[in-house]
Design an enzyme around this catalytic site. Structure first.
Site, mmCIF file in Angstrom:
data_model
loop_
_atom_site.group_PDB
_atom_site.id
_atom_site.type_symbol
_atom_site.label_atom_id
_atom_site.label_comp_id
_atom_site.label_asym_id
_atom_site.label_seq_id
_atom_site.Cartn_x
_atom_site.Cartn_y
_atom_site.Cartn_z
ATOM 1 N NE ARG A 212 -0.134 -5.980 0.541
ATOM 2 C CZ ARG A 212 -0.719 -7.172 0.370
ATOM 3 N NH1 ARG A 212 -2.003 -7.345 0.676
ATOM 4 N NH2 ARG A 212 -0.038 -8.196 -0.073
ATOM 5 C CB SER A 261 6.133 -4.831 -1.783
ATOM 6 O OG SER A 261 6.443 -6.186 -2.004
ATOM 7 C CD GLU A 331 2.459 -3.018 0.051
ATOM 8 O OE1 GLU A 331 2.488 -3.489 -1.112
ATOM 9 O OE2 GLU A 331 2.634 -3.704 1.061
HETATM 10 C C1 LIG Z 1 10.783 -7.545 5.271
HETATM 11 C C2 LIG Z 1 9.354 -7.105 5.108
HETATM 12 C C3 LIG Z 1 8.437 -7.945 4.507
HETATM 13 C C4 LIG Z 1 7.108 -7.561 4.345
HETATM 14 N N1 LIG Z 1 6.232 -8.424 3.758
HETATM 15 C C5 LIG Z 1 4.939 -8.072 3.634
HETATM 16 C C6 LIG Z 1 3.988 -8.969 3.041
HETATM 17 O O1 LIG Z 1 4.302 -10.088 2.660
HETATM 18 N N2 LIG Z 1 2.706 -8.551 2.929
HETATM 19 C C7 LIG Z 1 2.296 -7.329 3.372
HETATM 20 O O2 LIG Z 1 1.106 -7.006 3.259
HETATM 21 N N3 LIG Z 1 3.174 -6.453 3.928
HETATM 22 C C8 LIG Z 1 4.466 -6.792 4.074
HETATM 23 N N4 LIG Z 1 5.360 -5.915 4.634
HETATM 24 C C9 LIG Z 1 4.922 -4.552 4.997
HETATM 25 C C10 LIG Z 1 4.487 -4.387 6.470
HETATM 26 O O3 LIG Z 1 5.124 -5.333 7.299
HETATM 27 C C11 LIG Z 1 2.972 -4.501 6.621
HETATM 28 O O4 LIG Z 1 2.318 -3.508 5.872
HETATM 29 C C12 LIG Z 1 2.563 -4.386 8.099
HETATM 30 O O5 LIG Z 1 1.243 -4.847 8.239
HETATM 31 C C13 LIG Z 1 2.674 -2.965 8.638
HETATM 32 O O6 LIG Z 1 2.461 -3.025 10.041
HETATM 33 P P1 LIG Z 1 3.191 -2.003 11.024
HETATM 34 O O7 LIG Z 1 2.648 -2.231 12.388
HETATM 35 O O8 LIG Z 1 4.649 -2.076 10.879
HETATM 36 O O9 LIG Z 1 2.627 -0.629 10.464
HETATM 37 P P2 LIG Z 1 3.401 0.770 10.398
HETATM 38 O O10 LIG Z 1 4.437 0.711 9.348
HETATM 39 O O11 LIG Z 1 3.813 1.192 11.754
HETATM 40 O O12 LIG Z 1 2.211 1.724 9.923
HETATM 41 C C14 LIG Z 1 1.630 1.557 8.647
HETATM 42 C C15 LIG Z 1 0.453 2.536 8.547
HETATM 43 O O13 LIG Z 1 -0.554 2.160 9.474
HETATM 44 C C16 LIG Z 1 -0.832 3.224 10.398
HETATM 45 N N5 LIG Z 1 -1.088 2.590 11.702
HETATM 46 C C17 LIG Z 1 -0.317 1.676 12.336
HETATM 47 N N6 LIG Z 1 -0.917 1.284 13.471
HETATM 48 C C18 LIG Z 1 -2.085 1.971 13.553
HETATM 49 C C19 LIG Z 1 -3.152 2.005 14.502
HETATM 50 N N7 LIG Z 1 -3.149 1.256 15.609
HETATM 51 N N8 LIG Z 1 -4.200 2.829 14.260
HETATM 52 C C20 LIG Z 1 -4.234 3.608 13.144
HETATM 53 N N9 LIG Z 1 -3.248 3.624 12.221
HETATM 54 C C21 LIG Z 1 -2.189 2.811 12.429
HETATM 55 C C22 LIG Z 1 0.408 4.098 10.386
HETATM 56 O O14 LIG Z 1 0.113 5.430 10.733
HETATM 57 C C23 LIG Z 1 0.834 3.972 8.914
HETATM 58 O O15 LIG Z 1 0.070 4.839 8.113
HETATM 59 C C24 LIG Z 1 6.695 -6.289 4.809
HETATM 60 C C25 LIG Z 1 7.625 -5.436 5.423
HETATM 61 C C26 LIG Z 1 8.940 -5.843 5.584
HETATM 62 C C27 LIG Z 1 9.922 -4.936 6.268
#
Ligand SMILES: Cc1cc2nc3c(=O)[nH]c(=O)nc-3n(C[C@H](O)[C@H](O)[C@H](O)COP(=O)(O)OP(=O)(O)OC[C@H]3O[C@@H](n4cnc5c(N)ncnc54)[C@H](O)[C@@H]3O)c2cc1C
Length: 348
Positions: A212, A261, A331
């Protein structure tokens, strides 16, 4: 007039009304809510007139996060393309204004005071190119699951275990999202990053992917990734994809909006086991509750404030440490200003 329409941002000066489909409670949806803005008039005008894209003022960020909590962004800007992104970043940085990139907001807790600067979203960075030899380029705004679907259809394996993880390709890269034995970073060859005012492709090794974690400098913006996938049997890949989606449908039925998580697993241990073992399942602070089904998920059980969720995170962390000696690391990323105290943000 026609020139302006082509050249300027589509500026929306007041936020659109709350969508009817939102699960949002009245508790957080005050139409009068304004961010403690650090975006001055001049920056606002320059963004609106010199950068193409969509510009929203006082945009409620609960609409952009899977927890459905969080105050407004002073400005939310969606650049039309790379040129407009770099122009916007130059203007924002020159004005000394904080900025934050978000993807799907599925790993993000935005505090109730919102974000006082400019939040950047990249929905128009949405191109996927599948070349021969398993080489794929995807822009940062592509939905992760949409990318995985396209890979599976093309008979390319390596990410199918991540099927159903919400969020964007950019977020998956930054978080090194993973599931089962697969992690996003393992298939990355190179990443296009806007650092300062320069775009450059950086080899995966420079990002030092770990659990992560990806190493990026503060302010770096991921705009695209180049992946190397493994050709496989499309039918088997499709079956693996369907199995993961089915599994997630059950596993994610945790009783309310969440961010997945909350804590990372400490080495050799499971965060959910520690939390459950300390008796936290089902316990609440305000509208935030530890899921009965998955102890490492905190849900918005209805009308939660970001402060409720943050307080629950801190309460769990200190109690688990007291009872077990293990200090859990979050996380989820926590950004923005608390409600009462005005500006002062992390993540800028
Ligand atoms: C129901 C559910 C289940 C999940 N299951 C998992 C799982 O199985 N495994 C797992 O690893 N995660 C899981 N997650 C967590 C999450 O979905 C992941 O971490 C996902 O990859 C985050 O992507 P996001 O685009 O939503 O990022 P965001 O939440 O929008 O951002 C996360 C971080 O990344 C930064 N960021 C985003 N885009 C960029 C960019 N283009 N450039 C620079 N920085 C950026 C943001 O500033 C922030 O710090 C889950 C979440 C939910 C709600």
């Amino acid at each position: 007039m026609a020139t302006c329409a082509r050249r300027c941002s589509r500026a929306i000066w007041s936020s659109p009304s709350v969508p009817a489909t939102s699960g949002r409670s009245a508790r957080n949806s005050s139409p009068g809510l304004r961010s403690a803005s650090r975006v001055d008039r001049r920056l606002l005008d320059e963004l609106a007139h010199r950068c193409r894209g969509e510009l929203l003022r006082d945009e409620p960020l609960w609409r952009h996060t899977s927890w459905q909590v969080g105050g407004p962004a002073a400005v939310l800007f969606r650049p039309a393309n790379h040129v407009d992104l770099v122009k916007a970043v130059r203007l924002i940085d020159a004005a000394g204004c904080p900025r934050l990139v978000i993807g799907g907001g599925s790993n993000l807790l935005v505090r109730d005071g919102g974000f006082p600067g400019v939040v950047l979203e990249l929905p128009d960075f949405n191109v996927v190119r599948i070349a021969g030899d398993g080489l794929v380029e995807a822009e940062a705004g592509v939905r992760l699951n949409s990318l995985i679907k396209q890979l599976v259809a093309a008979g390319l394996g390596g990410l199918e275990a991540l099927a159903g993880i919400p969020g964007s390709v950019g977020g998956a890269l930054v978080m090194n999202a993973g599931a089962g034995s697969q992690e996003f970073g393992r298939v990355v060859e190179a990443v296009e990053i806007l650092s300062g005012e320069t775009f450059a492709w950086r080899p995966a090794a420079e990002l030092a992917f770990a659990y992560r974690h990806a190493r990026l400098a503060p302010g770096d913006i991921v705009t695209a990734v180049r992946l190397r996938l493994v050709p496989g049997d499309p039918e088997l890949l499709q079956a693996a994809y369907a199995e993961r989606i089915g599994h997630r449908r059950q596993a994610h039925a945790v009783g309310g909006p969440s961010a997945g998580s909350v804590f990372k697993n400490p080495p050799g241990q499971k965060a959910w086991e520690l939390i459950a073992g300390c008796g936290w399942q089902g316990r609440s602070i305000g509208g935030a509750r530890v899921s009965e089904r998955h102890a490492n998920f905190i849900i918005n059980a209805g009308g939660a404030m970001a402060a409720d969720i943050e307080a629950l995170i801190e309460a769990i962390r200190s109690d688990v440490e007291r009872q077990t000696g293990v200090r859990l690391e979050a996380e989820v990323r926590i950004v923005g200003a608390p409600a009462a105290t005005g500006p002062g943000c992390e993540g800028a």
